[in-house]
Design a protein around this motif. Sequence first.
Motif, PDB file in Angstrom:
ATOM      1  N   SER A 152       1.023  -1.490   0.017  1.00 25.74           N
ATOM      2  CA  SER A 152       0.265  -0.120   0.130  1.00 25.74           C
ATOM      3  C   SER A 152       0.448   1.010  -0.264  1.00 25.74           C
ATOM      4  O   SER A 152       0.132   2.332   0.118  1.00 25.74           O
ATOM      5  CB  SER A 152      -0.800  -0.022   1.202  1.00 25.74           C
ATOM      6  N   SER A 153       1.678   0.724  -0.270  1.00 28.37           N
ATOM      7  CA  SER A 153       2.805   2.153   0.512  1.00 28.37           C
ATOM      8  C   SER A 153       3.474   3.291  -0.900  1.00 28.37           C
ATOM      9  O   SER A 153       4.042   2.372  -1.859  1.00 28.37           O
ATOM     10  CB  SER A 153       4.338   1.841   1.145  1.00 28.37           C
ATOM     11  N   LYS A 154       3.560   4.405  -0.667  1.00 25.33           N
ATOM     12  CA  LYS A 154       4.129   5.049  -2.014  1.00 25.33           C
ATOM     13  C   LYS A 154       5.582   4.476  -2.564  1.00 25.33           C
ATOM     14  O   LYS A 154       6.347   4.388  -1.754  1.00 25.33           O
ATOM     15  CB  LYS A 154       4.362   6.886  -1.594  1.00 25.33           C
ATOM     16  N   GLY A 155       5.456   4.146  -3.445  1.00 27.99           N
ATOM     17  CA  GLY A 155       6.698   3.837  -4.439  1.00 27.99           C
ATOM     18  C   GLY A 155       7.365   2.469  -4.195  1.00 27.99           C
ATOM     19  O   GLY A 155       8.160   1.954  -4.411  1.00 27.99           O
ATOM     20  N   THR A 156       6.863   1.901  -3.380  1.00 27.11           N
ATOM     21  CA  THR A 156       6.463   0.738  -3.190  1.00 27.11           C
ATOM     22  C   THR A 156       6.710  -0.217  -5.282  1.00 27.11           C
ATOM     23  O   THR A 156       6.677   0.052  -5.857  1.00 27.11           O
ATOM     24  CB  THR A 156       5.469  -0.263  -3.125  1.00 27.11           C
ATOM     25  N   LEU A 157       7.971  -1.076  -4.950  1.00 30.20           N
ATOM     26  CA  LEU A 157       8.296  -1.776  -5.650  1.00 30.20           C
ATOM     27  C   LEU A 157       8.241  -2.809  -6.722  1.00 30.20           C
ATOM     28  O   LEU A 157       8.340  -3.569  -7.155  1.00 30.20           O
ATOM     29  CB  LEU A 157       9.973  -2.431  -5.491  1.00 30.20           C
ATOM     30  N   ALA A 158       6.732  -3.251  -5.546  1.00 31.58           N
ATOM     31  CA  ALA A 158       5.942  -4.516  -5.913  1.00 31.58           C
ATOM     32  C   ALA A 158       4.767  -4.106  -6.768  1.00 31.58           C
ATOM     33  O   ALA A 158       3.955  -3.904  -6.008  1.00 31.58           O
ATOM     34  CB  ALA A 158       5.571  -4.946  -4.536  1.00 31.58           C
ATOM     35  N   LYS A 159       5.155  -3.862  -7.718  1.00 30.11           N
ATOM     36  CA  LYS A 159       4.368  -3.888  -9.200  1.00 30.11           C
ATOM     37  C   LYS A 159       4.685  -4.353 -10.016  1.00 30.11           C
ATOM     38  O   LYS A 159       5.780  -4.649 -10.594  1.00 30.11           O
ATOM     39  CB  LYS A 159       4.135  -1.811  -9.347  1.00 30.11           C
ATOM     40  N   ASP A 160       4.278  -3.966 -11.392  1.00 30.96           N
ATOM     41  CA  ASP A 160       4.230  -5.039 -13.080  1.00 30.96           C
ATOM     42  C   ASP A 160       4.811  -6.410 -12.813  1.00 30.96           C
ATOM     43  O   ASP A 160       3.493  -6.923 -12.598  1.00 30.96           O
ATOM     44  CB  ASP A 160       5.515  -3.383 -13.718  1.00 30.96           C
ATOM     45  N   THR A 161       6.271  -6.734 -13.202  1.00 27.78           N
ATOM     46  CA  THR A 161       6.823  -7.547 -13.681  1.00 27.78           C
ATOM     47  C   THR A 161       6.765  -8.825 -12.331  1.00 27.78           C
ATOM     48  O   THR A 161       6.012  -9.855 -12.341  1.00 27.78           O
ATOM     49  CB  THR A 161       7.335  -7.730 -14.391  1.00 27.78           C
ATOM     50  N   THR A 163       4.487  -8.114  -9.448  1.00 27.37           N
ATOM     51  CA  THR A 163       3.460  -8.485  -8.705  1.00 27.37           C
ATOM     52  C   THR A 163       2.565  -9.696  -9.979  1.00 27.37           C
ATOM     53  O   THR A 163       2.249 -10.902  -9.335  1.00 27.37           O
ATOM     54  CB  THR A 163       2.232  -7.272  -9.198  1.00 27.37           C
ATOM     55  N   ALA A 164       3.044 -10.058 -10.843  1.00 24.81           N
ATOM     56  CA  ALA A 164       2.592 -10.980 -12.021  1.00 24.81           C
ATOM     57  C   ALA A 164       3.639 -12.151 -11.517  1.00 24.81           C
ATOM     58  O   ALA A 164       2.422 -13.280 -11.423  1.00 24.81           O
ATOM     59  CB  ALA A 164       3.113 -10.330 -13.594  1.00 24.81           C
ATOM     60  N   GLU A 165       4.675 -12.642 -10.977  1.00 23.32           N
ATOM     61  CA  GLU A 165       5.339 -13.441 -10.900  1.00 23.32           C
ATOM     62  C   GLU A 165       5.042 -13.731  -9.500  1.00 23.32           C
ATOM     63  O   GLU A 165       5.668 -14.999  -9.221  1.00 23.32           O
ATOM     64  CB  GLU A 165       7.014 -13.220 -11.147  1.00 23.32           C
ATOM     65  N   SER A 166       4.991 -12.773  -8.857  1.00 22.72           N
ATOM     66  CA  SER A 166       4.352 -13.267  -7.218  1.00 22.72           C
ATOM     67  C   SER A 166       2.702 -13.850  -7.260  1.00 22.72           C
ATOM     68  O   SER A 166       3.039 -14.369  -7.203  1.00 22.72           O
ATOM     69  CB  SER A 166       4.181 -12.043  -6.598  1.00 22.72           C
ATOM     70  N   VAL A 167       1.985 -13.647  -8.172  1.00 28.72           N
ATOM     71  CA  VAL A 167       1.184 -13.944  -8.458  1.00 28.72           C
ATOM     72  C   VAL A 167       1.235 -15.746  -9.102  1.00 28.72           C
ATOM     73  O   VAL A 167       0.729 -16.346  -8.485  1.00 28.72           O
ATOM     74  CB  VAL A 167       0.059 -13.609  -9.270  1.00 28.72           C
ATOM     75  N   LYS A 168       1.816 -16.141  -9.780  1.00 31.44           N
ATOM     76  CA  LYS A 168       2.696 -16.805 -10.574  1.00 31.44           C
ATOM     77  C   LYS A 168       2.746 -17.887  -9.363  1.00 31.44           C
ATOM     78  O   LYS A 168       2.584 -19.112  -9.644  1.00 31.44           O
ATOM     79  CB  LYS A 168       3.277 -16.821 -12.000  1.00 31.44           C
ATOM     80  N   MET A 169       4.080 -17.213  -8.699  1.00 29.85           N
ATOM     81  CA  MET A 169       3.508 -18.060  -7.517  1.00 29.85           C
ATOM     82  C   MET A 169       3.036 -18.670  -6.637  1.00 29.85           C
ATOM     83  O   MET A 169       3.410 -19.788  -6.178  1.00 29.85           O
ATOM     84  CB  MET A 169       5.573 -17.088  -6.752  1.00 29.85           C
ATOM     85  N   ALA A 170       1.928 -17.773  -6.151  1.00 27.77           N
ATOM     86  CA  ALA A 170       0.649 -18.356  -5.482  1.00 27.77           C
ATOM     87  C   ALA A 170       0.778 -19.352  -6.134  1.00 27.77           C
ATOM     88  O   ALA A 170       0.348 -20.549  -5.387  1.00 27.77           O
ATOM     89  CB  ALA A 170       0.798 -17.086  -4.960  1.00 27.77           C
TER      90      ALA A 170
END
Length: 259
Positions: A152-161, A163-170
């Motif tokens: 939720s935090s400003k400037g987070t690096l958890a985005k785009d690819t 995030t997509a890779e995290s979803v795949k891992m899950a």
Amino acid sequence: EVKKVLTYVERAAQCTHPLSKRLFSIMQEKRTNLALSADVNTAAELIQMADSIGPYICVLKTHIDIIEDFSADLIQKLSSLAAKHNFIIFEDRKFADIGNTVKQQYGGGMYRISEWADIINAHAVPGPGIIQGLKEVGATKNRACLMLAQMSSKGTLAKDTYTAESVKMAEGNKDFVIGFICTEKLSSDPAMLHMTPGVQLSAGVDGLGQQYLTPQEVITNRESDVIIVGRGITQSANPMQAAKEYQEAGFLAYQALFN
Ligand code: 5BU
């Protein structure tokens, strides 16, 4: 194309993991998609919060390492309150190391998190070994994990690819990973839970990078499942009243999905 929104009952029926099934059932039974982030610093405050807010929540989220007087007694009381009020305990530990290390952090140390936390969460940054390590400790205890796919935090690096890779891992580990910490719906699998922190009744920021969305924005527009609220409740003059307001706002937004 008409998008069919599924009810909590229908979602529960789709779950293969007992914990996600149980969580959706609690959400229906207690009519709440509210998780309390009980970020207090003493055992007494945590117990008091869990007992007074317990009726309004589906999940109690802890940061056990900010408690000054941690003891086994606290865990025992917390577990009794979870049974009394029928909520799930989520330790927001945010594991982030190699499998061999997280195994020890999860099962050992002074907190023995795996013995009392139904749910924990993990960063995707180390790669799938983190899930393997956590699973070795948690799976036999019927515990579950959420992947940190977004923050939720400003400037987070958890985005785009990322995030997509995290979803795949899950999605490759559905026997242990039951969903995500995220700011929007990321998976079309009805069994996958989406839980969103950074929620207050008015949108805004906190001065240290936290960014707030409203319950309605989170449930209606971002299509997440659970709102995680900390200071909006804990710092309120009347936390119980505030919890009721968040419960109502979150549940009304859920019900409105079917109109
Ligand atoms: P707040 O008081 O509602 O801002 O507390 C939010 C809680 O959610 C707090 O315990 C954070 O550690 C937690 N959190 C978050 O705010 N944002 C995130 O992306 C993640 C966790 Br992951």
